[in-house]
Scaffold this motif. Sequence first.
Motif, PDB file in Angstrom:
ATOM      1  N   VAL A   1       0.838  -1.205   0.000  1.00 39.94           N
ATOM      2  CA  VAL A   1       0.000   0.000   0.000  1.00 39.94           C
ATOM      3  C   VAL A   1       0.870   1.252   0.000  1.00 39.94           C
TER       4      VAL A   1
ATOM      5  N   TRP B   1       1.218   3.982  -3.119  1.00 39.92           N
ATOM      6  CA  TRP B   1       0.866   5.385  -2.877  1.00 39.92           C
ATOM      7  C   TRP B   1       2.038   6.300  -3.227  1.00 39.92           C
TER       8      TRP B   1
ATOM      9  N   LEU C   1      -2.403   4.384  -8.811  1.00 39.93           N
ATOM     10  CA  LEU C   1      -3.515   4.559  -7.873  1.00 39.93           C
ATOM     11  C   LEU C   1      -4.459   3.354  -7.897  1.00 39.93           C
ATOM     12  N   LEU C   2      -4.639   2.753  -9.065  1.00 41.55           N
ATOM     13  CA  LEU C   2      -5.472   1.561  -9.158  1.00 41.55           C
ATOM     14  C   LEU C   2      -4.860   0.409  -8.342  1.00 41.55           C
TER      15      LEU C   2
ATOM     16  N   ALA D   1      -5.408   1.048  -4.676  1.00 43.26           N
ATOM     17  CA  ALA D   1      -6.763   0.723  -4.222  1.00 43.26           C
ATOM     18  C   ALA D   1      -6.933  -0.781  -4.015  1.00 43.26           C
TER      19      ALA D   1
ATOM     20  N   VAL E   1      -5.175  -1.810  -0.781  1.00 38.19           N
ATOM     21  CA  VAL E   1      -5.931  -1.385   0.401  1.00 38.19           C
ATOM     22  C   VAL E   1      -7.056  -2.376   0.690  1.00 38.19           C
ATOM     23  N   LEU E   2      -7.788  -2.776  -0.338  1.00 36.94           N
ATOM     24  CA  LEU E   2      -8.874  -3.742  -0.161  1.00 36.94           C
ATOM     25  C   LEU E   2      -8.341  -5.075   0.361  1.00 36.94           C
TER      26      LEU E   2
END
Length: 475
Positions: A351, A355, A451-452, A455, A458-459
Motif C-alpha cells: 500500500v 501510494w 492509484l489503481l 486501491a 488497500v482492499l
Amino acid sequence: MSNDAAPAAGQMPSRRQMLGFGALGLGMFLAILNVQIVAASLGPIRDGLKASADQISWVQTSYLIGEVLMIPLTGMLTRILSSRYLFVLSAGGFALSSIGCALASSMEAMVAARAIQGFMGGSMVPAIFVAVFRLFPDGRRGAAMAAVTVLGTLAPTFGPTLGGLVTAALSWHWLFLINVFPAPLIMLIGWRTIDWDKPDWSLARHIDLTGTVLLTLALGGGIYVLEEGHRHGWFGSVTITISSAVALVASLLLAFRLRYARYPVVDMAPFRQPLFIIGSAYSVLIGIGLFGTVFLQVLFMDMVLHFDPVTIGVVMGISGLAQFFLTPLVGWASDRVEPRLLLGLALACFVAAAWWLAGVGPGWGQGDFIGPQVLRAIAISFIFPPVSLITFARIAPRLVPDASGIYNLVRMLGGAVAIAGLNSMISLREVAHRAAGQADALALAFQDAFLLIFALCVLALLACCFLPSLKRSAS
C-alpha cells in the motif's frame, strides 16, 4: 515414494533429493526471470524488430500467455510423466525456444517464440511447490517455502537489472541465449536426482483434449482482448468482438466441463477448501503487485524519463538488493510468525509503495525510486510464505500437483492481466488527460495506474483482518 506420499514427521529429504530440489529451484528461477529480463531492454528490442510502442508489450505478454496455458496442465502431466520426465523435457524445450527468441527477426516471430518459451517454462514454476510439500515435513515447510520465495521474487526483481547490463555489454539477443548454458546442467541433475514420484503412462488415454482447447481459447482470448482492445477501439472492432465472444463462450463451456467431465483437464477439488480459495485470491494480487509494478516503473522510466537500459536496471536492482538482505529474516519468520501478521506487513508495504509511486512525475530522478523499491522488496519478500502456507494448509497430498498448478496459474494470470490491462489503461488515460488539456498527460496516466494498484492493495489489507488463524506445527 508414491505419488500420494507425504514425508513422515520430522523426516528431511536426502542430499540427493535436495540436489534435485536445487535443480527445480534454478529451473523456476530461469522461468520467472524471463518474464522481466526483457523489461529494461524493450526499447532496443522494439528498434531491432521495428515494432511500434504499443506492440512491444507483447514481448512480455506472449510469454505470460504461454505460461498460464501450461501451468494448469502440470498437475495432469506430472501424474502421467512424473516430475523427472516433465522437468527434463520442459528445460530442454525452454532452451530451444530461447534460441528461437534470439534469432527472431520480426515481431511476429518473437511473439511466437516467446509464447513457446513461456509454455515450456510454465511447468517448471509449480514443480518446486509440489516438491516442497512432497519432501519437507510440516514444521520445515515454512523455511523451504521461504527459500522458494527468495528465488521466485529475486528473479523478476533482478531481471531488468541483468537484462539492462547484458543488452549494454552485448546485445538484446543475449537476453535469451544466456538460458542455453544452464539448461544441460539442470537437465542432467534433474534426471539423476528427481525420484519422489513415478510416471503413470496409463493416464495418458484420459487426457482431456477438449478441455485443453477450451482452456487455451478462454485464457488466450481473454488476454488478447485486454492487450489489443484499446488499439482496435474495443467493441467497435469486429476482431475484438469476436475474440471476446470466443473467450466468453469457451469460459462457460470450460466451467461446465470442469464440473462434469470424468477426467477434467484441471482437477478443481482444491477449491472445496475455503483457505485455498482465499490463498488463490491473494495469489492473483501477488501477480499484479509483482509484475504490474515492475512493468509500470520500467515503462515510466523508458517513456517519460528516457533512462537507458543500464540505468533502469540499476534502479530496479535496489529492490533485489533489499530482498537479498531480507532473506535470513524471511526464513526465520516464516516458521515462527503467524501467517496473518506476515501477510498484513507485506500488504501494508505494498500500500505504501503504490501510494508513493502514484506521485511519479517528469521531475523524478533515480533517487526518488529508492523508497518505493525498498517497500516493494519488503512486501514481496514477506507475502509469498504466508500466502503459500494459507493456500496449501488443508490440501491432501494427492491434490498438491493440481493445487500447485492452479495456485501458480492465478498468480501468472494476475501478472498477464495486469500487464495487458495497465498497458491499455495508460493509453486510454493519456488520451483523456490530453483531451482535458492537461500538461504531462503521459505521466498523469501512470499516476492513475499506480492509484489503481494502491486501491487493490488497500482492499486486500482490509480483507486480511478477517482471515482465520492458522496454528503452526511444531518444528
